[in-house]
Design a protein around this motif. Sequence first.
Motif, mmCIF file in Angstrom:
data_model
loop_
_atom_site.group_PDB
_atom_site.id
_atom_site.type_symbol
_atom_site.label_atom_id
_atom_site.label_comp_id
_atom_site.label_asym_id
_atom_site.label_seq_id
_atom_site.Cartn_x
_atom_site.Cartn_y
_atom_site.Cartn_z
ATOM 1 N N ARG A 245 0.797 -1.222 0.000
ATOM 2 C CA ARG A 245 0.000 0.000 0.000
ATOM 3 C C ARG A 245 0.831 1.274 0.000
ATOM 4 N NH1 ARG A 245 -4.778 -0.975 4.013
ATOM 5 N NH2 ARG A 245 -4.908 -2.856 2.706
ATOM 6 N N SER A 246 2.062 1.196 0.492
ATOM 7 C CA SER A 246 2.901 2.393 0.550
ATOM 8 C C SER A 246 3.719 2.589 -0.723
ATOM 9 C CB SER A 246 3.854 2.312 1.747
ATOM 10 O OG SER A 246 4.721 1.196 1.624
ATOM 11 N N MET A 247 3.647 1.659 -1.658
ATOM 12 C CA MET A 247 4.367 1.784 -2.924
ATOM 13 C C MET A 247 3.666 2.800 -3.826
ATOM 14 S SD MET A 247 5.277 -2.159 -3.934
ATOM 15 C CE MET A 247 6.673 -3.008 -3.186
ATOM 16 N N PRO A 248 4.359 3.311 -4.858
ATOM 17 C CA PRO A 248 3.656 4.142 -5.841
ATOM 18 C C PRO A 248 2.537 3.324 -6.484
ATOM 19 C CG PRO A 248 6.025 4.373 -6.088
ATOM 20 C CD PRO A 248 5.814 3.232 -5.138
ATOM 21 N N ASN A 288 4.409 1.815 -10.335
ATOM 22 C CA ASN A 288 5.869 1.741 -10.345
ATOM 23 C C ASN A 288 6.425 2.341 -11.631
ATOM 24 O OD1 ASN A 288 8.569 0.440 -9.487
ATOM 25 N ND2 ASN A 288 8.204 -0.520 -11.480
ATOM 26 N N ASP A 291 5.961 6.172 -11.782
ATOM 27 C CA ASP A 291 6.908 6.790 -10.874
ATOM 28 C C ASP A 291 8.299 6.855 -11.508
ATOM 29 O OD1 ASP A 291 7.292 7.784 -8.032
ATOM 30 O OD2 ASP A 291 8.805 6.198 -8.079
ATOM 31 N N VAL A 444 -0.615 7.753 -6.618
ATOM 32 C CA VAL A 444 -0.508 8.036 -5.178
ATOM 33 C C VAL A 444 0.828 7.481 -4.678
ATOM 34 C CG1 VAL A 444 -2.996 8.003 -4.866
ATOM 35 C CG2 VAL A 444 -1.698 5.899 -4.521
ATOM 36 N N ASN A 445 1.316 8.031 -3.571
ATOM 37 C CA ASN A 445 2.612 7.668 -2.995
ATOM 38 C C ASN A 445 3.754 7.847 -3.999
ATOM 39 O OD1 ASN A 445 1.043 6.756 -0.794
ATOM 40 N ND2 ASN A 445 0.960 4.692 -1.655
ATOM 41 N N SER A 447 7.105 8.326 -5.188
ATOM 42 C CA SER A 447 8.418 8.407 -4.519
ATOM 43 C C SER A 447 9.306 9.466 -5.142
ATOM 44 C CB SER A 447 9.118 7.046 -4.576
ATOM 45 O OG SER A 447 9.611 6.778 -5.870
ATOM 46 N N ILE A 450 9.425 12.594 -3.213
ATOM 47 C CA ILE A 450 10.166 12.535 -1.953
ATOM 48 C C ILE A 450 11.664 12.643 -2.199
ATOM 49 C CG2 ILE A 450 10.692 11.074 0.027
ATOM 50 C CD1 ILE A 450 7.932 9.787 -0.336
#
Length: 452
Positions: A245-248, A288, A291, A444-445, A447, A450
């Motif tokens: 769930r925390s992956m792109p 993925n 991202d 979502v998420n 990376s 970040i």
Amino acid sequence: MSTIISCNTYSSLAASKLNNPSLPSEGSSFLRTPKSCSFWNRQFLPKCSSHKHVHCQLQNEQQKKRSFSLKECAISVSLAVGLITGIPSLDWSPMAYAANPALSDLSVLISGPPIKDPGALLRYALPIDNKAIREVQKPLEDITESLKVAGVKGLDSVERNVKQASRSLKQGKSSIISGLAESKKDHGVELLGKLEVGMEELEQIVEDRNRDAVAPKQKELLQYVGGVEEDMVDGFPFEVPEEYRSMPLLKGRAAVDMKVKVQDNPNLEECVFHIVLDGYNAPVTAGNFVDLVQRRFYDGMEIQRADGFVVQTGDPEGPAEGFIDPSTEKSRTIPLEIMVDGEKSPFYGETLEELGLYKAQTKLPFNAFGTMAMARDEFEDNSASSQVFWLLKESELTPSNANILDGRYAVFGYVTENEDFLADLKVGDVIESIQVVSGLDNLVNPSYKIAG
């Protein structure tokens, strides 16, 4: 002197899609990377199709035709049924497809013509259940087959298709509108209005016997149909497992344009491929990739495999065989992700064969020329990272759930424009850029935000 014409115009000159059914000889490595013999996914290169305003520089006015003979069809069947002819393994497991009970009966392979159009595959893959819009969609898609019939008979068949679609639209309009997501209803109704007008225009085209104008109008109407169907999707249909769930994640769809600079090719100098990515059925895999695109990971990368069966890229320079996340200095890998008809969410971490689902129908099948998927290690389902490939073959006698790829590799998109040009790419051709042109807000998420 090279002639400049649009990719779409050039594609229309081709009598058929480019197919090269020839496979490497027995004993050769299939889809392997130079760094590891077990990674077939490391050497495929992405191809993109351009929008109508993007141009390709071409040296020839005609595309070479390639036929798919009965003998070659038989070869495809034998590959799917027994894989006992020494076919090169996709280095990532497909060729180790020994005894599969789903393939014991040849009738499985010839039960019906597979859907090979990427647009149609994407429409049917949407998480909706609205019979009324499907009854409009199907006869419009059938126009393609009708146009294969020469002369007046072909137009007569097109006329029947158009009348059936028009009748279904009138009878099912209220059901279609009621199926629209509340937040998208206004847009969906607007598209329905355009569809109605376009249907009348297509009827007039057929009445005027203007055969050349049928296909462009058909494409336009099917785009409206697809837009209406997307407006029926209300939110994201399932929860991704907690461990991912925390992956792109791509929670919806996105589209990218991939611009490729072609070297030493008399037919093509440069082209842009348009690719639709499907996060509804492969949110982790598609997320993925998007991202990595935003990180410019693929920009300037060469095509690393182009053997007539697939085109592959994504293997970075250096010892790493995938993407190294600068924030962790570790390789980022993603799980195998396969969505099956009738399921509410994808299966993760196992092939359908390992799950015993031999006859399961994947939502994103390897049916279309230009099917895009992740490469991975043959013996490790969850080893995909950055290497992607495009299939240079259509399903003939090997439709979904009866070939060597479905359920073993994660499909997450299709080249929808200029896919024919994938067959012209060679090892060493350069991906100048891949850019997200729509749907980035579905990621979502991310990376890349970040890490910068």
